[in-house]
Design a protein around this motif. Structure first.
Motif, PDB file in Angstrom:
ATOM      1  N   ARG A   1       0.832  -1.211   0.000  1.00 19.52           N
ATOM      2  CA  ARG A   1       0.000   0.000   0.000  1.00 19.52           C
ATOM      3  C   ARG A   1       0.856   1.247   0.000  1.00 19.52           C
ATOM      4  NH1 ARG A   1      -4.992  -1.634   4.010  1.00 19.52           N
ATOM      5  NH2 ARG A   1      -5.737  -3.282   2.632  1.00 19.52           N
ATOM      6  N   GLY A   2       1.886   1.233   0.829  1.00 20.26           N
ATOM      7  CA  GLY A   2       2.785   2.387   0.899  1.00 20.26           C
ATOM      8  C   GLY A   2       3.462   2.632  -0.431  1.00 20.26           C
ATOM      9  N   ALA A   3       3.926   1.559  -1.063  1.00 22.33           N
ATOM     10  CA  ALA A   3       4.667   1.698  -2.310  1.00 22.33           C
ATOM     11  C   ALA A   3       3.764   2.199  -3.435  1.00 22.33           C
ATOM     12  CB  ALA A   3       5.294   0.360  -2.699  1.00 22.33           C
ATOM     13  N   TYR A   4       2.540   1.662  -3.489  1.00 24.29           N
ATOM     14  CA  TYR A   4       1.642   2.078  -4.569  1.00 24.29           C
ATOM     15  C   TYR A   4       1.133   3.504  -4.392  1.00 24.29           C
ATOM     16  CZ  TYR A   4       1.381  -2.194  -7.288  1.00 24.29           C
ATOM     17  OH  TYR A   4       1.684  -3.237  -8.118  1.00 24.29           O
ATOM     18  N   PHE A   5       1.261   4.040  -3.178  1.00 22.11           N
ATOM     19  CA  PHE A   5       0.813   5.421  -2.980  1.00 22.11           C
ATOM     20  C   PHE A   5       1.904   6.432  -3.336  1.00 22.11           C
ATOM     21  CE2 PHE A   5      -0.145   9.226  -0.390  1.00 22.11           C
ATOM     22  CZ  PHE A   5      -1.379   9.514  -0.929  1.00 22.11           C
ATOM     23  N   LEU A   6       3.126   5.932  -3.410  1.00 22.43           N
ATOM     24  CA  LEU A   6       4.283   6.814  -3.616  1.00 22.43           C
ATOM     25  C   LEU A   6       4.130   7.870  -4.727  1.00 22.43           C
ATOM     26  CD1 LEU A   6       7.173   7.254  -2.491  1.00 22.43           C
ATOM     27  CD2 LEU A   6       7.974   5.770  -4.314  1.00 22.43           C
TER      28      LEU A   6
ATOM     29  N   LEU B   1       4.436  -3.228  -9.437  1.00 22.68           N
ATOM     30  CA  LEU B   1       5.326  -2.273  -8.772  1.00 22.68           C
ATOM     31  C   LEU B   1       6.398  -1.735  -9.709  1.00 22.68           C
ATOM     32  CD1 LEU B   1       6.250  -3.333  -5.131  1.00 22.68           C
ATOM     33  CD2 LEU B   1       4.936  -1.374  -5.920  1.00 22.68           C
TER      34      LEU B   1
ATOM     35  N   ILE C   1       6.153   1.684 -10.932  1.00 18.35           N
ATOM     36  CA  ILE C   1       6.556   2.750 -10.015  1.00 18.35           C
ATOM     37  C   ILE C   1       8.064   2.733  -9.815  1.00 18.35           C
ATOM     38  CG2 ILE C   1       6.439   3.462  -7.590  1.00 18.35           C
ATOM     39  CD1 ILE C   1       3.428   2.397  -7.876  1.00 18.35           C
TER      40      ILE C   1
ATOM     41  N   LEU D   1      10.426  12.480  -0.113  1.00 14.01           N
ATOM     42  CA  LEU D   1      10.580  11.026   0.057  1.00 14.01           C
ATOM     43  C   LEU D   1      10.939  10.698   1.502  1.00 14.01           C
ATOM     44  CD1 LEU D   1      12.423   9.955  -3.214  1.00 14.01           C
ATOM     45  CD2 LEU D   1      10.165   9.213  -2.435  1.00 14.01           C
TER      46      LEU D   1
ATOM     47  N   TYR E   1       7.952  11.124   3.606  1.00 16.56           N
ATOM     48  CA  TYR E   1       6.989  10.036   3.398  1.00 16.56           C
ATOM     49  C   TYR E   1       7.420   8.772   4.128  1.00 16.56           C
ATOM     50  CZ  TYR E   1       3.948   6.751   0.953  1.00 16.56           C
ATOM     51  OH  TYR E   1       3.018   5.790   0.657  1.00 16.56           O
TER      52      TYR E   1
ATOM     53  N   GLN F   1       4.708   7.793   6.893  1.00 18.22           N
ATOM     54  CA  GLN F   1       3.835   7.165   5.907  1.00 18.22           C
ATOM     55  C   GLN F   1       2.426   6.933   6.427  1.00 18.22           C
ATOM     56  OE1 GLN F   1       5.542   3.659   4.184  1.00 18.22           O
ATOM     57  NE2 GLN F   1       3.540   2.939   3.578  1.00 18.22           N
TER      58      GLN F   1
ATOM     59  N   LEU G   1      -0.979   8.605   4.865  1.00 20.52           N
ATOM     60  CA  LEU G   1      -2.062   7.820   4.269  1.00 20.52           C
ATOM     61  C   LEU G   1      -3.378   8.100   4.986  1.00 20.52           C
ATOM     62  CD1 LEU G   1      -0.361   4.395   3.501  1.00 20.52           C
ATOM     63  CD2 LEU G   1      -1.102   6.126   1.905  1.00 20.52           C
TER      64      LEU G   1
END
Lengths: 288, 278
Positions: free
Chosen positions: A102-107, B19, B22, B258, B261, B265, B269
Motif C-alpha cells: 500500500r505504501g509503495a503504490y501510494f508513492l 510495482l 513505479i 521522500l 513520506y 507514511q 495515508l
C-alpha cells in the motif's frame, strides 16, 4: 458570559472573512471585470462589453483547448478508476506485506507533478523509442510527445500514474467498510468472482466511487503542471489545456482581458460539472 | 486466525509485477542522476546500465546551478508557515462557523460562502492576483503564504466544522462555569481535542503546498526567489542537453518529500483518506 461568547465568535469570523474576501472574492470580481475589457496586462484599456465572449466562441484555439481538456479528463478518469479499482481489490485481498504494498503504490502521489512530468518527458523522448526500436515496433520509434495525434496519450499516462495512487487508497478505505459476512452470505447464494463484485462489493462502495469521480474530473480539468513539463501545449497546440492557455496567453501573451473571459467561462464549466456530478451521484446512492 | 489465512499468490505476483511501473521511473532517475554524459549512449543498455562510478559530482553541480539550498529553504519556510497558519486560522474559523451555523443565518451564510470558494479555479484568480499582490508589495513568499491560507480555507474549514459536530458543547460549558473566557476555553479544551483533524489538515496542506508550482510561478516570478519545483522550471533551459545534471536536480528536489513520506507514511495515508472521505 453569553456576550463574551458572541463577541469572540464575531472577532474570529470578521478578520478571517475579510482575508478571504481580499484574496478570493475581490480578485474573482476583478477577473470578471477584466473580462469585459481589452486589457493587455499593462497600459490603458477600454470597456468592450461582450466582445471577448463573442470572440471566445469563434476562437478555434480556445475551442481546441476545451476539446483536448475534456477528452483528457474523461479518458484519464476512466483509465484511472478502472486500474485503481482493480489495484484496490488486489491490495485488499489476502496477501503478505500488505502495508508495504500500500505504501509503495501510494508513492507517486506525493511526488511533485512537475518533476514527475520531466522524468516522464525523458522516458517518452528517449527510453520508449529506444525500447520500441529494440522490439521492432516502428510506430513507436519516434517520441509520442512530438506527434500531434499522440502527445495527449503521454499526458494521460502521467496524469493517471499519479491519480491512480490517490484513487486506490480511497477505494481501499471503501473496501474496508464492507463487512466480511456480506461476502460469506453472498457466497452461499453463489455470488463469487465477477458476480460478487458487481452485485455485492461495488454497490457498497458507490460513495467512494463518487468521491473518486469528482476528485478525478476536477483535477484533470485543471491540469497544468504536467502540460508545462511534458509538451508546453505542443506539438501544434494539440495538448493545450484550458489552464495552460489562460496562463500562457493571459500572463505573457497580451490577452489579459480575453483570457479573463475564458477563465470566467472555465469557472462556470467547473461549477456546472461539479454540481451535475454531485446531484447525479446523490441520486445513484438513493436508488440503492 | 492468521494460520487459516491463505496467501493469494497469483495476486501477489501481479502486485510485484505492477510495482515495476513505479520502481522503473525512480530507478531511471537515480541511475541517470549518477552518470556522466559520456556514459549515455543512445541504446537502452547505455542509458539504463549502472553508472561506472557512483560520484556525487552531478549533485554538487546541480546544487550550484539551481541554488538548491536557497530554494529548499524557501520551500520549507513557505510550507511550515502555511501549515502553522492553517492550523490556527482554519481551526478557529471552523470553530466559529461550526458552532453557530445551525442556529444563525449569518454564520450559515458565511460558511456556505467560504466553502463555495472550493469551486473557484486558480485560472480565474491568477491574473488579477498577480496584479493585486504586486500592487500590495506581496509579490514574494509572504504573498504566496497568504494566498495558500485563503485557497485551502474552504476545504480545511469544512473539515474542522465537520469534526466539531462530534464534540459536545457541554465540554465547553463546564469550563465556562469555572469562569474561563470563550477564547481561553478554545485554546485549552477545543483546540487540543481536534488533534486528529489537525494531523489531517497538516498533511493535506503540506503536500499540496510543497508540490505546488502555479502559485509561486505567478506570484513570485519577479522576486528572483525560487521554491524547489519552481527552480526545476526556471533552470530547465540551463540544463540544456545535460540530462545527468537535470536528473540530479530532479532527484534532489524529490528527496525531502521522500524522506518525509518514509518517516510519516502512516499519518500521510490516514490524512489523505480522512480528507477525501469526509
Amino acid at each position: 458570559m453569553k456576550n463574551d461568547r458572541k463577541r469572540t465568535f464575531l472577532l474570529i469570523t470578521i478578520p478571517i472573512l475579510a482575508l478571504f474576501i481580499c484574496f478570493n472574492t475581490i480578485p474573482l470580481i476583478r477577473g470578471v471585470y477584466y473580462s469585459f475589457t481589452n486589457f493587455k496586462g499593462f497600459g490603458s484599456y477600454d470597456w468592450v462589453g461582450l466582445r471577448n465572449y463573442m470572440d471566445l466562441f469563434t476562437d478555434s484555439r480556445v475551442g481546441k483547448s476545451y476539446l483536448f481538456t475534456f477528452k483528457l479528463a474523461v479518458i484519464s478518469t476512466i483509465v484511472t478508476n478502472v486500474i485503481s479499482l482493480m489495484l484496490a481489490l488486489a491490495l485488499n485481498s489476502k496477501i503478505r506485506a500488505k502495508s508495504f504494498f500500500r505504501g509503495a503504490y501510494f508513492l507517486p502521489n506525493i511526488l511533485g507533478s512537475l518533476v514527475v512530468g520531466y522524468i516522464f518527458n525523458y522516458f517518452f523522448t528517449y527510453i520508449l523509442p529506444a525500447m520500441a526500436d529494440m522490439a521492432g515496433i516502428d510506430s513507436l520509434s519516434t517520441s509520442i510527445l512530438s506527434n500531434p495525434n499522440r502527445a495527449w496519450i503521454g499526458v494521460m499516462i502521467v496524469c493517471a500514474w499519479q491519480a491512480i495512487a490517490m484513487n486506490t487508497i480511497i477505494y481501499i478505505s471503501g473496501l474496508q467498510t464492507v463487512p466480511e459476512d456480506v461476502y460469506e452470505a453472498g457466497g452461499l447464494d453463489g455470488a463469487t468472482g465477477w458476480k460478487q463484485f458487481r452485485y455485492l462489493t461495488f454497490p457498497l462502495i458507490i460513495p467512494f466511487f463518487s468521491i473518486n469521480m469528482v476528485l478525478c474530473v476536477k483535477n484533470f480539468l485543471m491540469v497544468f503542471d504536467q502540460i508545462m513539463a511534458l509538451t508546453k501545449g505542443g506539438p501544434a497546440q494539440s495538448t493545450e489545456s484550458i489552464s495552460y492557455l489562460i496562463y500562457n496567453n493571459g500572463m505573457s501573451g497580451g490577452q489579459f482581458g480575453f483570457q479573463s473571459a475564458n477563465a470566467v467561462i472555465f469557472f462556470i464549466v467547473i461549477v456546472a460539472v461539479s454540481v451535475a456530478q454531485t446531484s447525479f451521484s446523490g441520486k445513484k446512492e438513493e436508488q440503492l | 486466525m492468521i494460520e487459516n489465512k491463505k496467501t493469494n499468490w497469483p495476486v501477489m505476483a501481479l502486485l510485484i509485477l505492477g510495482l515495476s511501473t513505479i520502481a522503473f521511473p525512480l530507478y531511471m532517475t537515480i541511475i541517470i542522476a549518477f552518470k556522466q554524459p559520456s556514459e549515455m549512449t543512445t541504446s537502452i543498455s547505455g542509458i539504463l546500465s549502472l553508472p561506472q562510478h557512483w560520484s556525487l559530482d552531478n549533485f554538487r553541480e546541480a546544487m550550484r546551478v539551481t541554488d538548491f539550498w536557497h530554494s529548499l529553504l524557501n520551500s520549507l519556510l513557505i510550507s511550515v508557515v502555511t501549515v502553522v497558519l492553517s492550523l490556527i486560522i482554519h481551526s478557529l474559523m471552523g470553530y466559529a462557523l461550526g458552532r453557530n451555523k445551525a442556529k444563525s443565518k449569518f454564520y450559515n451564510l458565511v460558511y456556505l460562502f467560504i466553502v463555495s470558494g472550493m469551486f473557484v479555479p486558480f485560472a480565474i484568480l491568477m491574473m488579477p492576483l498577480a496584479k493585486q499582490t504586486a500592487e500590495m508589495g506581496l509579490g514574494n513568499w509572504v504573498g504566496v503564504v497568504l494566498l495558500y491560507v485563503v485557497f485551502y480555507m474552504p476545504m480545511n474549514t469544512m473539515l474542522y466544522a465537520g469534526y466539531l459536530v462530534n464534540i459536545p458543547v457541554a465540554l465547553e460549558e463546564a469550563a465556562r462555569v469555572d469562569g474561563a473566557s470563550t477564547w481561553r476555553t478554545y485554546w485549552s479544551i477545543i483546540f487540543p481535542v481536534m488533534k486528529p483533524m489537525h494531523a489531517t489538515v497538516a498533511v493535506l496542506t503540506a503536500l499540496a503546498v510543497w508540490n505546488d508550482v502555479m502559485t509561486p510561478l505567478v506570484i513570485m516570478a519577479g522576486s528572483g526567489q525560487n521554491t524547489l519545483p519552481l527552480a526545476q522550471l526556471n533552470f530547465q533551459s540551463q540544463f540544456g542537453t545535460n540530462y545527468n545534471l537535470a536528473f540530479a536536480s530532479y532527484l534532489l528536489s524529490l528527496i525531502p518529500i521522500l524522506i518525509f513520506y518514509i518517516i510519516c507514511q502512516k499519518q500521510i495515508l490516514n490524512g489523505v483518506v480522512n480528507g477525501a472521505v469526509k
